[in-house]
Design a protein around this motif. Structure first.
Motif, PDB file in Angstrom:
ATOM      1  N   ILE A 104       0.812  -1.086  -0.043  1.00 44.01           N
ATOM      2  CA  ILE A 104      -0.092   0.054   0.087  1.00 44.01           C
ATOM      3  C   ILE A 104       0.815   1.411   0.030  1.00 44.01           C
ATOM      4  CG2 ILE A 104      -1.665   1.162   1.359  1.00 44.01           C
ATOM      5  CD1 ILE A 104      -2.747  -1.338   1.934  1.00 44.01           C
ATOM      6  N   GLY A 105       1.994   1.266   0.594  1.00 47.30           N
ATOM      7  CA  GLY A 105       2.864   2.524   0.714  1.00 47.30           C
ATOM      8  C   GLY A 105       4.238   2.480   0.154  1.00 47.30           C
ATOM      9  N   ASN A 106       4.536   1.593  -0.609  1.00 49.95           N
ATOM     10  CA  ASN A 106       5.836   1.205  -1.128  1.00 49.95           C
ATOM     11  C   ASN A 106       5.675   1.420  -2.676  1.00 49.95           C
ATOM     12  OD1 ASN A 106       6.802   0.997   1.505  1.00 49.95           O
ATOM     13  ND2 ASN A 106       7.983  -0.694   0.682  1.00 49.95           N
ATOM     14  N   ALA A 107       6.570   2.102  -3.324  1.00 48.82           N
ATOM     15  CA  ALA A 107       6.803   2.385  -4.659  1.00 48.82           C
ATOM     16  C   ALA A 107       8.074   2.078  -5.370  1.00 48.82           C
ATOM     17  CB  ALA A 107       6.319   3.535  -5.040  1.00 48.82           C
ATOM     18  N   LYS A 108       8.144   1.994  -6.609  1.00 45.06           N
ATOM     19  CA  LYS A 108       9.401   1.865  -7.325  1.00 45.06           C
ATOM     20  C   LYS A 108       9.992   3.056  -7.568  1.00 45.06           C
ATOM     21  CE  LYS A 108      11.751  -0.175 -11.474  1.00 45.06           C
ATOM     22  NZ  LYS A 108      12.344   1.001 -11.693  1.00 45.06           N
ATOM     23  N   THR A 109      11.239   3.550  -7.204  1.00 46.05           N
ATOM     24  CA  THR A 109      11.818   4.944  -7.650  1.00 46.05           C
ATOM     25  C   THR A 109      12.974   4.530  -8.504  1.00 46.05           C
ATOM     26  OG1 THR A 109      13.453   4.898  -5.737  1.00 46.05           O
ATOM     27  CG2 THR A 109      11.132   5.716  -5.345  1.00 46.05           C
ATOM     28  N   THR A 110      13.865   5.552  -9.047  1.00 42.48           N
ATOM     29  CA  THR A 110      14.982   5.134  -9.653  1.00 42.48           C
ATOM     30  C   THR A 110      16.033   4.553  -8.893  1.00 42.48           C
ATOM     31  OG1 THR A 110      15.568   7.546  -9.438  1.00 42.48           O
ATOM     32  CG2 THR A 110      14.572   6.872 -11.507  1.00 42.48           C
ATOM     33  N   ARG A 111      16.067   4.776  -7.481  1.00 49.54           N
ATOM     34  CA  ARG A 111      16.956   4.410  -6.750  1.00 49.54           C
ATOM     35  C   ARG A 111      16.814   2.925  -5.809  1.00 49.54           C
ATOM     36  NH1 ARG A 111      18.668   9.358  -2.768  1.00 49.54           N
ATOM     37  NH2 ARG A 111      20.036   7.867  -2.327  1.00 49.54           N
ATOM     38  N   ASN A 112      15.486   2.777  -5.845  1.00 52.84           N
ATOM     39  CA  ASN A 112      15.160   1.739  -4.951  1.00 52.84           C
ATOM     40  C   ASN A 112      13.660   1.043  -5.477  1.00 52.84           C
ATOM     41  OD1 ASN A 112      14.403  -0.062  -2.917  1.00 52.84           O
ATOM     42  ND2 ASN A 112      14.587   1.371  -1.288  1.00 52.84           N
ATOM     43  N   ASP A 113      13.687  -0.404  -5.768  1.00 47.28           N
ATOM     44  CA  ASP A 113      12.699  -0.876  -6.308  1.00 47.28           C
ATOM     45  C   ASP A 113      11.294  -1.102  -5.197  1.00 47.28           C
ATOM     46  OD1 ASP A 113      13.564  -1.289  -8.873  1.00 47.28           O
ATOM     47  OD2 ASP A 113      14.188  -3.258  -8.332  1.00 47.28           O
ATOM     48  N   SER A 115      10.691   1.280  -2.365  1.00 47.24           N
ATOM     49  CA  SER A 115      10.895   2.342  -1.701  1.00 47.24           C
ATOM     50  C   SER A 115       9.757   2.822  -0.801  1.00 47.24           C
ATOM     51  CB  SER A 115      11.270   3.617  -2.401  1.00 47.24           C
ATOM     52  OG  SER A 115      11.683   4.651  -1.624  1.00 47.24           O
ATOM     53  N   SER A 116       9.967   3.055   0.562  1.00 46.54           N
ATOM     54  CA  SER A 116       8.787   3.576   1.325  1.00 46.54           C
ATOM     55  C   SER A 116       8.426   4.870   1.056  1.00 46.54           C
ATOM     56  CB  SER A 116       9.162   3.317   2.827  1.00 46.54           C
ATOM     57  OG  SER A 116       9.206   1.957   3.025  1.00 46.54           O
ATOM     58  N   ARG A 117       7.234   5.151   0.773  1.00 41.75           N
ATOM     59  CA  ARG A 117       6.805   6.549   0.455  1.00 41.75           C
ATOM     60  C   ARG A 117       6.275   7.255   1.574  1.00 41.75           C
ATOM     61  NH1 ARG A 117      10.681   6.928  -1.912  1.00 41.75           N
ATOM     62  NH2 ARG A 117       9.803   8.966  -2.534  1.00 41.75           N
ATOM     63  N   PHE A 118       6.379   6.673   2.762  1.00 39.97           N
ATOM     64  CA  PHE A 118       5.775   7.301   4.032  1.00 39.97           C
ATOM     65  C   PHE A 118       6.678   6.706   5.138  1.00 39.97           C
ATOM     66  CE2 PHE A 118       3.971   3.076   3.344  1.00 39.97           C
ATOM     67  CZ  PHE A 118       4.056   2.328   4.504  1.00 39.97           C
ATOM     68  N   GLY A 119       6.573   7.385   6.474  1.00 38.44           N
ATOM     69  CA  GLY A 119       6.861   7.065   7.688  1.00 38.44           C
ATOM     70  C   GLY A 119       6.247   6.110   8.147  1.00 38.44           C
ATOM     71  N   LYS A 120       6.643   5.319   9.008  1.00 32.90           N
ATOM     72  CA  LYS A 120       5.845   4.301   9.859  1.00 32.90           C
ATOM     73  C   LYS A 120       6.233   4.289  11.386  1.00 32.90           C
ATOM     74  CE  LYS A 120       7.732   1.137   6.969  1.00 32.90           C
ATOM     75  NZ  LYS A 120       8.224   1.701   5.932  1.00 32.90           N
ATOM     76  N   TYR A 121       5.051   4.576  12.060  1.00 34.06           N
ATOM     77  CA  TYR A 121       5.042   4.210  13.552  1.00 34.06           C
ATOM     78  C   TYR A 121       4.592   3.218  14.051  1.00 34.06           C
ATOM     79  CZ  TYR A 121       4.482   5.447  18.574  1.00 34.06           C
ATOM     80  OH  TYR A 121       4.464   5.293  19.960  1.00 34.06           O
ATOM     81  N   ILE A 122       5.320   2.307  14.566  1.00 33.94           N
ATOM     82  CA  ILE A 122       4.701   0.949  14.964  1.00 33.94           C
ATOM     83  C   ILE A 122       4.836   0.775  16.442  1.00 33.94           C
ATOM     84  CG2 ILE A 122       5.242  -1.553  14.761  1.00 33.94           C
ATOM     85  CD1 ILE A 122       6.741  -0.785  11.984  1.00 33.94           C
ATOM     86  N   GLN A 123       3.540   0.922  17.049  1.00 35.78           N
ATOM     87  CA  GLN A 123       3.672   0.577  18.483  1.00 35.78           C
ATOM     88  C   GLN A 123       3.254  -0.929  18.867  1.00 35.78           C
ATOM     89  OE1 GLN A 123       0.520   2.735  20.169  1.00 35.78           O
ATOM     90  NE2 GLN A 123       1.413   2.953  22.247  1.00 35.78           N
ATOM     91  N   ILE A 124       4.306  -1.456  19.597  1.00 34.68           N
ATOM     92  CA  ILE A 124       4.001  -3.051  20.094  1.00 34.68           C
ATOM     93  C   ILE A 124       3.675  -3.004  21.331  1.00 34.68           C
ATOM     94  CG2 ILE A 124       5.468  -5.158  20.070  1.00 34.68           C
ATOM     95  CD1 ILE A 124       7.138  -4.334  17.843  1.00 34.68           C
ATOM     96  N   ILE A 132       4.481 -10.257  23.533  1.00 31.11           N
ATOM     97  CA  ILE A 132       4.026  -9.314  22.608  1.00 31.11           C
ATOM     98  C   ILE A 132       2.481  -9.662  22.359  1.00 31.11           C
ATOM     99  CG2 ILE A 132       3.348  -8.756  20.318  1.00 31.11           C
ATOM    100  CD1 ILE A 132       6.385  -9.460  19.463  1.00 31.11           C
ATOM    101  N   ILE A 133       1.515  -8.807  22.941  1.00 34.29           N
ATOM    102  CA  ILE A 133       0.022  -8.820  22.912  1.00 34.29           C
ATOM    103  C   ILE A 133      -0.795  -8.173  21.758  1.00 34.29           C
ATOM    104  CG2 ILE A 133      -0.280  -9.606  25.270  1.00 34.29           C
ATOM    105  CD1 ILE A 133      -0.746  -6.718  25.794  1.00 34.29           C
ATOM    106  N   GLY A 134      -0.036  -7.455  21.066  1.00 32.24           N
ATOM    107  CA  GLY A 134      -0.591  -6.581  19.858  1.00 32.24           C
ATOM    108  C   GLY A 134       0.440  -5.537  19.327  1.00 32.24           C
ATOM    109  N   ALA A 135      -0.232  -4.878  18.161  1.00 32.22           N
ATOM    110  CA  ALA A 135       0.711  -3.960  17.538  1.00 32.22           C
ATOM    111  C   ALA A 135      -0.026  -3.027  16.900  1.00 32.22           C
ATOM    112  CB  ALA A 135       1.570  -4.478  16.710  1.00 32.22           C
ATOM    113  N   ASN A 136       0.077  -1.661  16.790  1.00 30.49           N
ATOM    114  CA  ASN A 136      -0.710  -0.804  16.097  1.00 30.49           C
ATOM    115  C   ASN A 136       0.309   0.028  15.158  1.00 30.49           C
ATOM    116  OD1 ASN A 136      -2.353   0.954  15.106  1.00 30.49           O
ATOM    117  ND2 ASN A 136      -2.213   2.515  17.238  1.00 30.49           N
ATOM    118  N   MET A 137      -0.036   0.146  14.029  1.00 30.31           N
ATOM    119  CA  MET A 137       0.868   0.753  12.922  1.00 30.31           C
ATOM    120  C   MET A 137       0.202   1.903  12.506  1.00 30.31           C
ATOM    121  SD  MET A 137       2.628  -1.109   9.679  1.00 30.31           S
ATOM    122  CE  MET A 137       2.845  -2.406  10.642  1.00 30.31           C
ATOM    123  N   ARG A 138       0.791   3.082  12.598  1.00 27.96           N
ATOM    124  CA  ARG A 138       0.347   4.459  11.856  1.00 27.96           C
ATOM    125  C   ARG A 138       1.474   4.969  10.763  1.00 27.96           C
ATOM    126  NH1 ARG A 138      -0.147   6.173  17.711  1.00 27.96           N
ATOM    127  NH2 ARG A 138      -1.976   5.480  18.291  1.00 27.96           N
TER     128      ARG A 138
END
Length: 188
Positions: A104-113, A115-124, A132-138
């Motif tokens: 959903i959030g990665n794309a092909k760029t000239t530098r990387n096939d 490449s993440s086009r967004f920042g990720k905040y992963i709360q575990i 581990i009992i769960g996770a939330n990703m923003r």
């Protein structure tokens, strides 16, 4: 700010991220072993357990530097050290969500096939036994311009091409997209 680790994406699988290496770093003190993403993860895990306070690991770098891979290795460390396969499969679910997120959030760029086009905040989330009992990703800073424009020799978000490729499958109709699905770009 705490420990800083500079890691380089080797662009190939190396034996330094295998299960036995996770166990080698588990329970060790920072500095007793070579610098490694598992050492940083162990330090955060240990401080969480000792101080009963939330911990953060910030993974930063340029496109193609290996941020997503480093985050996956840290999650694998937590799933192994803080997991209990006999109790839940949440650890597996946390790790399994990454390919969906990347589509959903990665794309092909000239530098990387991939490449993440967004920042990720992963709360575990962990329970009192530090399993581990769960996770939330923003996500944040989504590169919305890529939805309507792409540079030469680049591709849009992977999900568009995956949907195009699967549009003839029977499961596609269950998504409710068949009546409104018109692709303005060629699918390849």
């Amino acid at each position: 700010s705490g420990i800083v680790l500079v890691a380089i994406n080797p662009y190939e699988q190396l034996p330094i991220y295998e299960q036995d290496v996770i166990y080698a770093y588990s329970g060790q003190n920072m500095g007793d072993m070579d610098p490694h993403i598992f050492a940083v993860a162990e330090e955060a895990y240990k401080q969480m357990a000792r101080d009963e306070k939330n911990q953060s690991i910030i993974v930063s770098g340029e496109s193609g530097a290996g941020k997503t891979v480093s985050a996956k290795y840290a999650m694998r460390f937590f799933a192994t050290v803080g997991g209990s396969a006999s109790e839940t499969n949440i650890e597996t679910k946390v790790l399994a969500s990454s390919p969906i997120m990347e589509a959903i959030g990665n794309a092909k760029t000239t530098r990387n096939d991939n490449s993440s086009r967004f920042g990720k905040y992963i709360q575990i989330g962990f329970d009192k036994r530090y399993h581990i009992i769960g996770a939330n990703m923003r996500t944040y800073l989504l590169e919305k311009s890529r939805v309507v424009f792409q540079a030469e020799d680049e591709r849009n978000y992977h999900i568009f091409y995956q949907l195009c490729a699967s549009s003839s499958l029977p499961e596609f109709k269950d998504l409710g997209l068949s009546k409104c699905w018109h692709i303005p770009v060629p699918c390849w």
